[in-house]
Design an enzyme around this catalytic site. Structure first.
Site, PDB file in Angstrom:
ATOM      1  N   SER A   1       5.320  -8.214   6.181  1.00 51.73           N
ATOM      2  CA  SER A   1       3.900  -8.571   6.219  1.00 51.73           C
ATOM      3  C   SER A   1       3.440  -8.985   4.824  1.00 51.73           C
ATOM      4  O   SER A   1       4.135  -8.783   3.832  1.00 51.73           O
ATOM      5  CB  SER A   1       3.074  -7.373   6.683  1.00 51.73           C
ATOM      6  OG  SER A   1       3.022  -6.409   5.655  1.00 51.73           O
ATOM      7  N   LYS A   2       2.247  -9.533   4.785  1.00 56.45           N
ATOM      8  CA  LYS A   2       1.677  -9.953   3.505  1.00 56.45           C
ATOM      9  C   LYS A   2       1.510  -8.749   2.581  1.00 56.45           C
ATOM     10  O   LYS A   2       1.654  -8.847   1.372  1.00 56.45           O
ATOM     11  CB  LYS A   2       0.336 -10.634   3.752  1.00 56.45           C
ATOM     12  CG  LYS A   2      -0.285 -11.200   2.493  1.00 56.45           C
ATOM     13  CD  LYS A   2      -1.396 -12.144   2.826  1.00 56.45           C
ATOM     14  CE  LYS A   2      -2.634 -11.926   2.001  1.00 56.45           C
ATOM     15  NZ  LYS A   2      -2.443 -11.519   0.614  1.00 56.45           N
ATOM     16  N   ARG A   3       1.233  -7.601   3.215  1.00 57.19           N
ATOM     17  CA  ARG A   3       1.047  -6.399   2.393  1.00 57.19           C
ATOM     18  C   ARG A   3       2.320  -6.017   1.620  1.00 57.19           C
ATOM     19  O   ARG A   3       2.249  -5.516   0.504  1.00 57.19           O
ATOM     20  CB  ARG A   3       0.583  -5.227   3.262  1.00 57.19           C
ATOM     21  CG  ARG A   3      -0.798  -4.740   2.825  1.00 57.19           C
ATOM     22  CD  ARG A   3      -1.335  -3.660   3.720  1.00 57.19           C
ATOM     23  NE  ARG A   3      -1.359  -4.082   5.113  1.00 57.19           N
ATOM     24  CZ  ARG A   3      -1.044  -3.310   6.141  1.00 57.19           C
ATOM     25  NH1 ARG A   3      -0.641  -2.077   5.941  1.00 57.19           N
ATOM     26  NH2 ARG A   3      -1.123  -3.767   7.380  1.00 57.19           N
TER      27      ARG A   3
ATOM     28  N   GLY B   1       4.413  -8.115   0.442  1.00 58.01           N
ATOM     29  CA  GLY B   1       4.428  -9.031  -0.697  1.00 58.01           C
ATOM     30  C   GLY B   1       3.520  -8.541  -1.810  1.00 58.01           C
ATOM     31  O   GLY B   1       3.892  -8.529  -2.978  1.00 58.01           O
ATOM     32  N   ASP B   2       2.314  -8.117  -1.425  1.00 59.21           N
ATOM     33  CA  ASP B   2       1.360  -7.630  -2.427  1.00 59.21           C
ATOM     34  C   ASP B   2       1.905  -6.401  -3.138  1.00 59.21           C
ATOM     35  O   ASP B   2       1.780  -6.256  -4.356  1.00 59.21           O
ATOM     36  CB  ASP B   2       0.020  -7.290  -1.766  1.00 59.21           C
ATOM     37  CG  ASP B   2      -0.660  -8.550  -1.240  1.00 59.21           C
ATOM     38  OD1 ASP B   2      -0.280  -9.644  -1.692  1.00 59.21           O
ATOM     39  OD2 ASP B   2      -1.551  -8.446  -0.376  1.00 59.21           O
TER      40      ASP B   2
END
Ligand code: GLU
Length: 520
Positions: A262-264, A266-267
């Site tokens: 998920s994008k999370r 990546g963050d």
């Protein structure tokens, strides 16, 4: 059966930025198409107007341009199976919806959202299908006249697919083998909505794959649950003979822990999940992109290609042509592929080492400018040449200190400041390297060096060396580490002669005098 021409498509819904998993799907379609001298189609599936994001289509096109994935037909590419944007194909879909209605394979339903919700509350696991149709407001429970008069009166309706229960539906998947699903678990999917006069994803997708003569559907695993319905739709239309072959690709998984990437993630770990930087028009938020992070497109392609497939040998660095040659859908993994972002950086390092030093300049220049430094392209390329093989320390997403090779132009900055900025202080107490290498008598040795350097006629590596080396030999003085302290301010940096040549005589002299004054 005669061999069909291979025609595959990548068919994103422009609801936001292209996810890195979507890039992999497109890449696998590309490899498969090229390998079979086939066509790759770019179709925009924008029938869900509520989820449309205006800037997404351009973003997706720009992403593929950057990555070097070229389509043969489609939105922005042209071709003779267009239009390739589904919102421009309304009339086509209407005709095919009508065909299913005429053949009794689909039916009208007038249930309002409130009525449907009420049924869901009344009946546990309610599903609109053969067992519940008779309780609802549709062509089965109303007379033909009634249906007609409601439609004529402008009542909103949907068209639902009539699923015959109790049949084993076989999806013959090139990666997963035969997947069998009983039709009784499927619901009568909505194919068309009068409210926006648009088909749903399922109908538009099947009609277009048929009309665009798609031979293989290669897409993410998240679409596998829709595949039995798609098989039934091909049959209902009478297109079973030319039904595309399916291949559902494994999911991309979180780098750590379980579940989908998920994008999370990546963050948290500091890696992008989108090819280009994305500016969300709704939230105003900006998300990182591979391009802006400093990835080379070839490295991204190579990394993604190996997430879920490998050529069966140990070779990891593969050109696009090699991938086209070696790619094999049937050798794709069924299991999800862990997203190894450290490996992604490793690939970028490998590719960066292959490009000329001057090709780093645009990216390195941007990094320098952000730090307020102006340098010439020649200086930048020189610094890249001296420093690109160094190792940097970084802190990973879990707070662990780690080391890795230079993988991005931005990695260079912390290692190269002294090339551009005169050291402003020398921390003898705090810096072990200085304490160890700047001793009694060092200042005097530096003074001797200064007067020798003053004599250097050609300020080049060789010119400086020709003066300093014999002196060091004769006197037994080993000035290198102290000289490094003076020029760098600490124990980092490249070969001292290279550094001195780069800095120039004036700057070298200045830095040495500064160090003598500060450290005594
Ligand atoms: N529009 C779908 C998507 O956004 C396409 C799925 C398919 O390839 O059939 O992924």
């Amino acid at each position: 059966m005669t061999e069909r021409k291979v025609r595959v498509r990548f068919a994103p819904s422009p609801t936001g930025p292209l996810h890195i998993g979507g890039v992999r799907t497109a890449l696998y379609n590309y490899l498969f198409a090229k390998q079979h001298n086939g066509d790759l189609i770019f179709r925009i599936e924008d029938t869900d107007s509520t989820r449309l994001v205006e800037t997404a289509e351009d973003y997706i096109i720009e992403s593929f341009n950057w990555l070097g994935i070229k389509f043969d037909e489609g939105v922005s590419y042209g071709g003779n199976h267009g239009p390739y944007r589904q919102s421009e194909r309304r009339d086509i879909y209407k005709k095919y919806v009508q065909q299913l209605l005429d053949d009794g394979k689909a039916y009208y339903a007038f249930d309002t959202p409130e009525e449907l919700n009420k049924k869901r509350e009344e009946i546990e696991n309610f599903q609109y299908d053969a067992s519940t149709r008779s309780m609802m407001r549709n062509s089965f429970t109303m007379s033909a006249e009634e249906v007609k008069s409601l439609i004529d009166a402008g009542e909103q309706y949907v068209v639902r697919f009539k699923i015959e229960p109790g049949r084993d539906v076989v999806v013959d998947d090139m990666i997963r083998g035969k997947v069998v699903i009983n039709s009784s678990i499927l619901d009568d999917k909505v194919l068309y909505k009068s409210a926006d006069q648009l088909p749903t994803y399922h109908l538009a997708n099947i009609v277009d794959d048929h009309l665009m003569e798609v031979s293989h559907v290669i897409r993410g695993e998240e679409w596998l649950p829709s595949a039995p319905l798609h098989v039934l739709l091909y049959e209902a239309f009478g297109w079973a003979d030319t039904m595309p072959r399916f291949a559902h690709l494994p999911l991309l998984l979180k780098p750590v822990g379980n579940g989908k990437l998920s994008k999370r993630d990546g963050d948290k770990f500091g890696f992008p999940v989108f090819p280009l930087e994305w500016h969300d028009p709704k939230s105003g938020q900006t998300s990182m992109g591979y391009r802006e992070k400093g990835y080379l497109p070839e490295a991204v392609i190579n990394f993604l290609a190996l997430l879920g497939w490998n050529p069966g040998n140990d070779k990891e660095i593969l050109s696009l042509n090699e991938m086209v040659e070696l790619f094999d859908l049937s050798k794709c993994s069924k299991n999800g592929a862990k997203f190894d972002y450290v490996k992604a950086a490793w690939f970028n390092h490998q590719y960066l080492m292959q490009i000329p030093d001057k090709d780093w300049c645009p990216a390195f220049d941007k990094v320098l400018r952000e730090a307020g430094i102006e340098a010439t392209a020649e200086q930048e390329a020189e610094v890249v040449r001296m420093m690109k093989t160094k190792v940097i320390e970084y802190t990973d997403g879990l707070g662990n200190k780690k080391k890795r090779n230079i993988s991005f132009a931005s990695d260079l900055w912390p290692l190269t400041q002294f090339f551009f900025v005169t050291p402003s202080s020398y921390d003898k107490e705090g810096d072990k390297f200085i304490r160890k290498n700047w001793k009694e008598g060092t200042a005097d040795e530096m003074r001797q060096m200064l007067s020798l350097l003053n004599e250097v006629s050609a300020w080049t590596v060789e010119g400086i060396k020709a003066v300093i080396d014999p002196w060091a030999e004769q006197t037994g003085i080993k000035p290198w580490n102290a000289w490094r302290v003076a020029l760098v301010g600490t124990g980092q940096g490249p070969d001292m002669y290279e550094l001195a040549a780069f800095l120039g005589k004036e700057e070298v002299t200045k830095r040495m005098n500064n160090a003598i004054a500060a450290l005594g």
